[in-house]
Motif scaffolding. Structure first.
Motif, PDB file in Angstrom:
ATOM      1  N   GLU A 133       0.806  -1.362   0.220  1.00 41.35           N
ATOM      2  CA  GLU A 133       0.059  -0.178  -0.089  1.00 41.35           C
ATOM      3  C   GLU A 133       0.861   1.052   0.119  1.00 41.35           C
ATOM      4  O   GLU A 133       1.835   1.203   0.810  1.00 41.35           O
ATOM      5  CB  GLU A 133      -0.824  -0.006   1.277  1.00 41.35           C
ATOM      6  N   HIS A 189      -0.418   5.392   0.499  1.00 43.44           N
ATOM      7  CA  HIS A 189      -1.843   6.161   0.563  1.00 43.44           C
ATOM      8  C   HIS A 189      -1.409   7.469   1.562  1.00 43.44           C
ATOM      9  O   HIS A 189      -0.582   7.487   2.188  1.00 43.44           O
ATOM     10  CB  HIS A 189      -3.029   5.364   0.983  1.00 43.44           C
ATOM     11  N   HIS A 226      -0.830   6.170   9.602  1.00 48.16           N
ATOM     12  CA  HIS A 226      -1.362   4.991  10.672  1.00 48.16           C
ATOM     13  C   HIS A 226      -0.287   5.126  11.933  1.00 48.16           C
ATOM     14  O   HIS A 226       0.878   5.497  11.938  1.00 48.16           O
ATOM     15  CB  HIS A 226      -0.823   3.797   9.972  1.00 48.16           C
ATOM     16  N   GLN A 283       3.928   0.349   2.421  1.00 49.86           N
ATOM     17  CA  GLN A 283       3.710  -0.428   3.803  1.00 49.86           C
ATOM     18  C   GLN A 283       3.108  -1.876   3.276  1.00 49.86           C
ATOM     19  O   GLN A 283       2.598  -2.142   2.251  1.00 49.86           O
ATOM     20  CB  GLN A 283       3.098   0.071   4.743  1.00 49.86           C
TER      21      GLN A 283
HETATM   22 MN    MN Z   1      -2.582   1.256   5.266  1.00 47.33          MN
END
Ligand code: MN
Ligand code: UGY
Length: 180
Positions: free
Chosen positions: A117, A119, A123, A157
């Motif tokens: 990923e 984005h 997180h 990630q």
């Molecule tokens: Mn993610």
């Protein structure tokens, strides 16, 4: 005044949450609460407890308040994860008033994220159970229960679960707002 929403998750032990209206909830392992920015509250612990606490300056929307939520992970339904094998639960409503969510993600040993990923969302992650390897950008980190990770926007990630028992992690994700 800076108004922050607060999310509390119990990792170990128990606490009692009481809000301004005098309503109390006992929060035990795996249970959680979301408190809107304007809800005064107290937390009381008789023995010991380990909590994950996220606080975020709430990006409120006119006439769309958020509500206090108390729940536990096992009450939340498993959600569809097209193209992925991990099990997903979300602890906060996905509706527009909420500007972040908390995901609980379970992997059996040998399972991994199919998508590498990238984005805009940030997180915060706490590995609650198990062990595995987390890839962040071009670095690979062995991780085990108790380890925490912050993932900046756009950091590539990926996770693979190793060991002999389930991996479970708790994941903060900002959602529903333009990041710019
Ligand atoms: Mn993610
Ligand atoms: O929803 C997510 O962004 C999640 N799948 N990311 C992650 O596990 N690193």
């Amino acid at each position: 005044m800076m108004l922050k929403a607060r999310f509390i998750f119990v990792v170990q032990g128990a606490v009692t949450l009481t809000n301004v209206s005098g309503i109390s909830h006992k929060l035990t392992v795996d249970s959680y609460a979301y408190l809107p920015p304007n809800v005064e509250h107290s937390l009381k612990c008789d023995g010991s407890a380990t909590l994950v606490v996220f606080e975020r300056r709430h990006a409120s929307l006119e006439n769309q308040p958020t509500e206090q939520i108390v729940g536990s992970t096992d009450q939340q339904p498993l959600l569809e994860t097209p193209g992925e094998v991990f099990q997903l639960r979300k602890l906060i409503p996905t509706s527009i008033p909420y500007d972040f969510n908390i995901h609980i993600m379970d992997f059996q040993p040998g399972e991994y994220l199919n998508v590498k990923e990238v984005h805009y969302n940030q997180h915060g992650l706490l590995l609650l159970e198990g062990q595995g390897i987390y890839r962040l950008g071009d670095s690979w980190y062995p991780v085990q229960a108790g380890d925490a990770i912050w993932m900046a926007p756009f950091v590539p990630q990926w996770y693979a679960a190793l060991g002999k028992s389930r991996s479970r992690y708790l994941l903060y994700k900002d959602v529903n707002r333009n990041p710019l």
